[in-house]
Design a protein around this motif. Structure first.
Motif, PDB file in Angstrom:
ATOM      1  N   ASP A 158      -3.488   7.138   3.251  1.00 38.50           N
ATOM      2  CA  ASP A 158      -2.058   7.296   3.001  1.00 38.50           C
ATOM      3  C   ASP A 158      -1.297   5.974   2.953  1.00 38.50           C
ATOM      4  OD1 ASP A 158      -1.822   6.534   5.662  1.00 38.50           O
ATOM      5  OD2 ASP A 158      -1.460   8.562   6.400  1.00 38.50           O
ATOM      6  N   GLY A 159      -2.012   4.873   2.823  1.00 36.11           N
ATOM      7  CA  GLY A 159      -1.369   3.565   2.706  1.00 36.11           C
ATOM      8  C   GLY A 159      -1.975   2.486   3.575  1.00 36.11           C
ATOM      9  N   TYR A 180       5.790   4.315  -2.072  1.00 37.45           N
ATOM     10  CA  TYR A 180       6.501   3.673  -3.181  1.00 37.45           C
ATOM     11  C   TYR A 180       7.996   3.551  -2.885  1.00 37.45           C
ATOM     12  CZ  TYR A 180       2.217   4.632  -5.883  1.00 37.45           C
ATOM     13  OH  TYR A 180       0.923   4.689  -6.334  1.00 37.45           O
ATOM     14  N   SER A 181       8.564   4.562  -2.230  1.00 33.94           N
ATOM     15  CA  SER A 181      10.007   4.498  -1.959  1.00 33.94           C
ATOM     16  C   SER A 181      10.323   3.472  -0.875  1.00 33.94           C
ATOM     17  CB  SER A 181      10.553   5.876  -1.569  1.00 33.94           C
ATOM     18  OG  SER A 181       9.985   6.353  -0.363  1.00 33.94           O
ATOM     19  N   LEU A 182       9.414   3.265   0.060  1.00 38.63           N
ATOM     20  CA  LEU A 182       9.604   2.185   1.034  1.00 38.63           C
ATOM     21  C   LEU A 182       9.607   0.827   0.340  1.00 38.63           C
ATOM     22  CD1 LEU A 182       7.281   3.507   3.878  1.00 38.63           C
ATOM     23  CD2 LEU A 182       9.708   2.978   4.177  1.00 38.63           C
ATOM     24  N   LEU A 183       8.696   0.656  -0.612  1.00 34.56           N
ATOM     25  CA  LEU A 183       8.609  -0.612  -1.325  1.00 34.56           C
ATOM     26  C   LEU A 183       9.756  -0.793  -2.308  1.00 34.56           C
ATOM     27  CD1 LEU A 183       4.765  -0.724  -2.024  1.00 34.56           C
ATOM     28  CD2 LEU A 183       6.038  -2.137  -0.398  1.00 34.56           C
ATOM     29  N   ASP A 184      10.270   0.298  -2.854  1.00 36.35           N
ATOM     30  CA  ASP A 184      11.338   0.229  -3.853  1.00 36.35           C
ATOM     31  C   ASP A 184      12.732   0.183  -3.238  1.00 36.35           C
ATOM     32  OD1 ASP A 184       9.775   0.158  -6.146  1.00 36.35           O
ATOM     33  OD2 ASP A 184       9.647   2.339  -6.294  1.00 36.35           O
ATOM     34  N   CYS A 185      12.857   0.533  -1.961  1.00 36.47           N
ATOM     35  CA  CYS A 185      14.173   0.519  -1.317  1.00 36.47           C
ATOM     36  C   CYS A 185      14.711  -0.909  -1.286  1.00 36.47           C
ATOM     37  CB  CYS A 185      14.074   1.073   0.107  1.00 36.47           C
ATOM     38  SG  CYS A 185      15.652   1.092   0.994  1.00 36.47           S
ATOM     39  N   GLU A 186      15.854  -1.138  -1.925  1.00 32.56           N
ATOM     40  CA  GLU A 186      16.383  -2.494  -2.017  1.00 32.56           C
ATOM     41  C   GLU A 186      16.925  -3.011  -0.685  1.00 32.56           C
ATOM     42  OE1 GLU A 186      19.193  -3.076  -5.127  1.00 32.56           O
ATOM     43  OE2 GLU A 186      17.646  -3.072  -6.680  1.00 32.56           O
ATOM     44  N   LEU A 246       3.053  -6.389  -3.526  1.00 33.79           N
ATOM     45  CA  LEU A 246       2.671  -5.199  -2.763  1.00 33.79           C
ATOM     46  C   LEU A 246       2.761  -3.942  -3.621  1.00 33.79           C
ATOM     47  CD1 LEU A 246       4.282  -5.735   0.763  1.00 33.79           C
ATOM     48  CD2 LEU A 246       1.844  -5.538   0.219  1.00 33.79           C
ATOM     49  N   LYS A 247       3.768  -3.866  -4.474  1.00 32.15           N
ATOM     50  CA  LYS A 247       3.908  -2.702  -5.351  1.00 32.15           C
ATOM     51  C   LYS A 247       2.746  -2.625  -6.337  1.00 32.15           C
ATOM     52  CE  LYS A 247       8.144  -2.067  -6.968  1.00 32.15           C
ATOM     53  NZ  LYS A 247       9.512  -2.409  -7.435  1.00 32.15           N
ATOM     54  N   GLN A 248       2.319  -3.765  -6.854  1.00 34.85           N
ATOM     55  CA  GLN A 248       1.172  -3.770  -7.761  1.00 34.85           C
ATOM     56  C   GLN A 248      -0.085  -3.294  -7.042  1.00 34.85           C
ATOM     57  OE1 GLN A 248       1.405  -7.895  -8.924  1.00 34.85           O
ATOM     58  NE2 GLN A 248       2.493  -7.430 -10.830  1.00 34.85           N
ATOM     59  N   LEU A 249      -0.277  -3.775  -5.817  1.00 35.59           N
ATOM     60  CA  LEU A 249      -1.432  -3.332  -5.034  1.00 35.59           C
ATOM     61  C   LEU A 249      -1.379  -1.840  -4.738  1.00 35.59           C
ATOM     62  CD1 LEU A 249      -1.910  -6.194  -2.427  1.00 35.59           C
ATOM     63  CD2 LEU A 249      -3.595  -5.420  -4.099  1.00 35.59           C
ATOM     64  N   ILE A 297      -4.151   1.112  -5.768  1.00 28.28           N
ATOM     65  CA  ILE A 297      -5.027   1.619  -4.705  1.00 28.28           C
ATOM     66  C   ILE A 297      -4.718   3.053  -4.290  1.00 28.28           C
ATOM     67  CG2 ILE A 297      -5.625   1.290  -2.243  1.00 28.28           C
ATOM     68  CD1 ILE A 297      -5.307  -1.732  -2.703  1.00 28.28           C
ATOM     69  N   MET A 298      -3.456   3.463  -4.305  1.00 28.70           N
ATOM     70  CA  MET A 298      -3.069   4.719  -3.664  1.00 28.70           C
ATOM     71  C   MET A 298      -3.751   5.948  -4.250  1.00 28.70           C
ATOM     72  SD  MET A 298      -1.107   4.308  -1.016  1.00 28.70           S
ATOM     73  CE  MET A 298      -0.467   5.974  -0.844  1.00 28.70           C
TER      74      MET A 298
END
Length: 264
Positions: A147-148, A95-101, A222-225, A229-230
């Motif tokens: 793990d992703g 999540y932090s990889l996807l949220d990193c601006e 991707l965040k929704q997926l 799933i996680m």
């Protein structure tokens, strides 16, 4: 950022580019309990770092990351409750990889396998040395690819190819990974540092807000997926953590032999 609070990651600055390096070269940057905890928070802190606009993630020594540390795997077998922390941190990493601006550029100087591959593929752009190999061999150690990998691989190369690689655990060359769209670029090893630096500098010198918010717009799906799933994929991984086949694989790795799986 307070770099002193990290022991398994190294940091360097080059202009507005923050370079983060996984630093267990003697273990091929295999991710142990400490590094896992640090990876679960570093991208949150990097996102808020006021002195950088682009992040480059690499590995020290000969590999990007060989995935999970085998001794840590044994600890989770012996103490199944420890997997609860691992699962929580695993979600935080993704999540932090996807949220990193800020744009995240992965630099694969060598092999990226298992969780190492997952982390690389959740970055925004991946450069790899042509000598590197990449894959998600969770099944080779009797583990679910929870793990992703189940999230990101199908989005990059389609479900048919993703299932083939996740069910076999086969590695592929960086050249093949670039050909099928799993990563962006496979380059001569001698050119890797320069190519990544050139690309990172281009982004850092661009319209920073437009670039970062374009990334965030693309990542919405991707965040929704990932959020859908996680939890389930990590629950399956937790089940496999208690399987006889997983213990057999860990034993075989330590004894330097091929595992003999029984389906239990």
């Amino acid at each position: 950022m307070d770099f002193s609070s990290y022991s398994s990651l190294q940091f360097a600055r080059r202009g507005r580019v923050l370079e983060i390096t996984m630093n267990r070269p003697d273990k091929l940057n295999a991710i142990d309990e400490r590094m896992h905890a640090e990876l679960a928070r570093v991208f949150v802190e990097a996102s808020g770092d006021p002195d950088s606009d682009v992040v480059v993630l690499g590995g020290a020594g000969r590999a990007f990351s060989a995935g999970g540390d085998i001794d840590w795997m044994q600890k989770m077998i012996d103490e199944p409750g420890a997997f609860e922390t691992t699962a929580r941190e695993g979600k935080q990493i993704v999540y932090s990889l996807l949220d990193c601006e800020k744009p995240l550029v992965a630099k694969l100087n060598g092999h990226a396998t298992g969780l190492g591959a997952t982390i690389a593929l959740f970055c925004d752009v991946v450069f790899a040395a042509e000598t590197a190999r990449i894959g998600d061999p969770h099944v080779s150690v009797g583990f679910v690819a929870g793990d992703g990998g189940a999230v990101i691989w199908p989005q990059l190369i389609g479900y048919a190819r993703a299932k083939e690689y996740l069910m076999t655990g086969d590695l592929m060359s960086a050249t093949e990974a670039a050909r099928i769209g799993l990563i962006n670029h496979a380059v001569p090893a001698a050119d890797l540092d320069a190519r990544v630096a050139q690309f990172a500098d281009r982004l850092a010198g661009g319209a920073v807000k437009a670039i970062r918010w374009s990334k965030m717009a693309v990542n919405i799906g991707l965040k929704q997926l990932a959020h859908s799933i996680m939890d389930a994929s990590l629950a399956y991984e937790a089940l496999s953590n208690r399987s006889q086949d997983h213990q057999e694989a860990v034993n075989a790795f330590r004894e330097k032999r091929a595992p003999v799986f029984t389906g239990r």
